[in-house]
Structure formats: C-alpha cells, structure tokens
Write an enzyme that holds these catalytic residues in place. Sequence first.
Site, PDB file in Angstrom:
ATOM      1  N   HIS A  54     -13.479 -24.741   2.945  1.00 39.38           N
ATOM      2  CA  HIS A  54     -12.408 -23.968   2.577  1.00 39.38           C
ATOM      3  C   HIS A  54     -11.378 -24.932   2.261  1.00 39.38           C
ATOM      4  O   HIS A  54     -11.719 -26.410   2.170  1.00 39.38           O
ATOM      5  CB  HIS A  54     -11.906 -23.053   3.296  1.00 39.38           C
ATOM      6  CG  HIS A  54     -13.106 -21.781   3.636  1.00 39.38           C
ATOM      7  ND1 HIS A  54     -13.638 -21.050   2.770  1.00 39.38           N
ATOM      8  CD2 HIS A  54     -13.793 -21.747   4.949  1.00 39.38           C
ATOM      9  CE1 HIS A  54     -14.625 -20.684   3.355  1.00 39.38           C
ATOM     10  NE2 HIS A  54     -14.691 -20.903   4.723  1.00 39.38           N
ATOM     11  N   GLU A  92      -9.555 -21.011   9.894  1.00 37.09           N
ATOM     12  CA  GLU A  92     -10.815 -21.721   9.619  1.00 37.09           C
ATOM     13  C   GLU A  92     -10.481 -23.101   8.801  1.00 37.09           C
ATOM     14  O   GLU A  92     -11.225 -24.161   9.092  1.00 37.09           O
ATOM     15  CB  GLU A  92     -11.923 -20.856   8.702  1.00 37.09           C
ATOM     16  CG  GLU A  92     -13.087 -21.518   8.694  1.00 37.09           C
ATOM     17  CD  GLU A  92     -14.139 -20.969   8.007  1.00 37.09           C
ATOM     18  OE1 GLU A  92     -15.383 -21.109   7.758  1.00 37.09           O
ATOM     19  OE2 GLU A  92     -13.739 -19.619   7.645  1.00 37.09           O
ATOM     20  N   HIS A 147     -18.206 -25.251   9.136  1.00 40.88           N
ATOM     21  CA  HIS A 147     -17.560 -23.946   8.951  1.00 40.88           C
ATOM     22  C   HIS A 147     -17.304 -23.207  10.551  1.00 40.88           C
ATOM     23  O   HIS A 147     -17.802 -23.480  11.368  1.00 40.88           O
ATOM     24  CB  HIS A 147     -18.330 -22.912   8.052  1.00 40.88           C
ATOM     25  CG  HIS A 147     -18.238 -23.269   6.654  1.00 40.88           C
ATOM     26  ND1 HIS A 147     -17.437 -22.469   5.636  1.00 40.88           N
ATOM     27  CD2 HIS A 147     -18.953 -24.163   5.760  1.00 40.88           C
ATOM     28  CE1 HIS A 147     -17.660 -23.064   4.467  1.00 40.88           C
ATOM     29  NE2 HIS A 147     -18.248 -24.103   4.676  1.00 40.88           N
ATOM     30  N   GLU A 222     -22.263 -22.769  11.094  1.00 40.60           N
ATOM     31  CA  GLU A 222     -21.175 -22.102  11.623  1.00 40.60           C
ATOM     32  C   GLU A 222     -20.998 -22.450  13.125  1.00 40.60           C
ATOM     33  O   GLU A 222     -21.718 -21.868  13.713  1.00 40.60           O
ATOM     34  CB  GLU A 222     -21.535 -20.648  11.422  1.00 40.60           C
ATOM     35  CG  GLU A 222     -21.688 -20.200   9.552  1.00 40.60           C
ATOM     36  CD  GLU A 222     -20.330 -20.025   9.151  1.00 40.60           C
ATOM     37  OE1 GLU A 222     -19.327 -20.189   9.794  1.00 40.60           O
ATOM     38  OE2 GLU A 222     -20.508 -19.530   8.019  1.00 40.60           O
TER      39      GLU A 222
END
Length: 258
Positions: A54, A92, A147, A222
């Site tokens: 992101h 995040e 992430h 993740e």
Amino acid sequence: MLRRVLIVGALLVLAGCGSAPPPPPTPSPAPAPVARAAAPAPAPAPVVVLDPGHNGGNADAPGEIAREVPDGRGGTKPCNTTGTATAGGYAEHAFTWDVAARVTRLLEARGVDVRSTRPDDTGVGPCVDRRAAIANDARAALTVSIHADGAARDGRGFHVALSDPPLAASQRASSAALGRALVAGLEAQGFTPSTYRGEDGLDPRPDLAGLSLARVPSALVECANMANPDEARVVAEPAGRQRYAEGIAAGILATLGR
C-alpha cells in the site's frame, strides 16, 4: 758484454711490468619478477527487492488506485488499495513501511543490496503490476511483499502467500523454498501460523497480481491480523515490528545462503 747488458735490461723491464688486472666480473642479470595471479573480483551483492504494501497517499487518490491493471492471469484488478488498520487507527501502510525499513537495515548489514518498490510512505501506489516489474527489471535474487491482514476478529497468526498455480519457473521450487524459509524465520521469533488461512503458514493463491507477474522468486507475508486485539498490540509496538523484521530477514538470508 753488450749482449749481457741487453739481456739484463730486458729482464729488468719484464720484472717491472706486472700482469694485466683481471677484468671485472660480469654482473648477473636481475631475476625476472614473479608473476602473481590477480585477486578474484568480489562477487556482486545479491539484490533483494522489498515491497511494503500500500502507501500513505492512497486514500487521497481513489481514482488512481481504482484504475485497472493486468493481474498476470489474463484479467485485471485495481491498481492498489488503502490497506487495513487496527481498531486504534494504526495503518497497514505505516506498519509495512516500518517493517521494511527494519528488514533493510538487517540485510544491508549482511552485504545485501536492498531495493524498495516505493521511496516513502506519503505517495500513491505504485500499482501492483509495477511493483512486480521493479523486481523483474532488477533481476533480483528474490522479492518479498510485506503486509498485514484485516480478517475476522478471532483469526490470528501469519501466513505466507505463493503464486498458485505457478506461471513461471521462478514461481515453483525457488518461491516455495523462500516461502518455507520465511515461515521458519517467523516461527523462530515466536509467531504462529494463521488459524484462518493456508496450511502450516503457507497460502497458495492465484489472485495476487504481484506474485502472478513476478519472474523472480517471490512471496507475500501477511504478518498478522490487525483486527485481532492481541496482534494489533504487537504490530503497533516498535519491539513487535522488530521481531517481524528479524523473522523476515532470517528467511531471506537463509534463502540467499548467507
């Protein structure tokens, strides 16, 4: 009488002349220099591309991040997303940027050439297809996307996503080895595999464009479920983020054989 004088004179002359001095010794030639083999050139540092998920400016650019880009499997998907956040508002994109910076320092201390898919945490994107291209163009030894998840509140644990079914040779054995090394590195830091996705920490997926488009060994981590209160506290603490970084760096170094 004259003959005797001449003979005596000749003898005196000969007695007064010494023999010629010996010629000086001929100097020996200088020894030829010993040729030395050139030292081998040091091996170039392996290139690792880190992809912090992101970006901090994505929320202010909805049109740009909604733009469709190739997904690597004949379809398209949005350029990027805003990512998730903890209930306390820790985003995040900030988490991934911080962890990636920590991983970078750990790898550079071991002689790795680390590059990032984005230069800061205030911009927009880049799109997921561009992130894959950055690693491909660099001919990276490997690339890892970082992430954190946003799942059901009771889900917990990390998982490592791999491209499946694989679309290139690099997505097969070498990516699988990277995935297993990342799982081992995170487990060594006390983190446990996900209770809600994948199996034994690995999650084969066809829907992640960055993995599908990669042509170097690649994986997506993740790290935690940010919706889980306990894990939210860990990701929000610098000490927790350092543990994630240590685990990811250990997996990368093990894959590189360093």
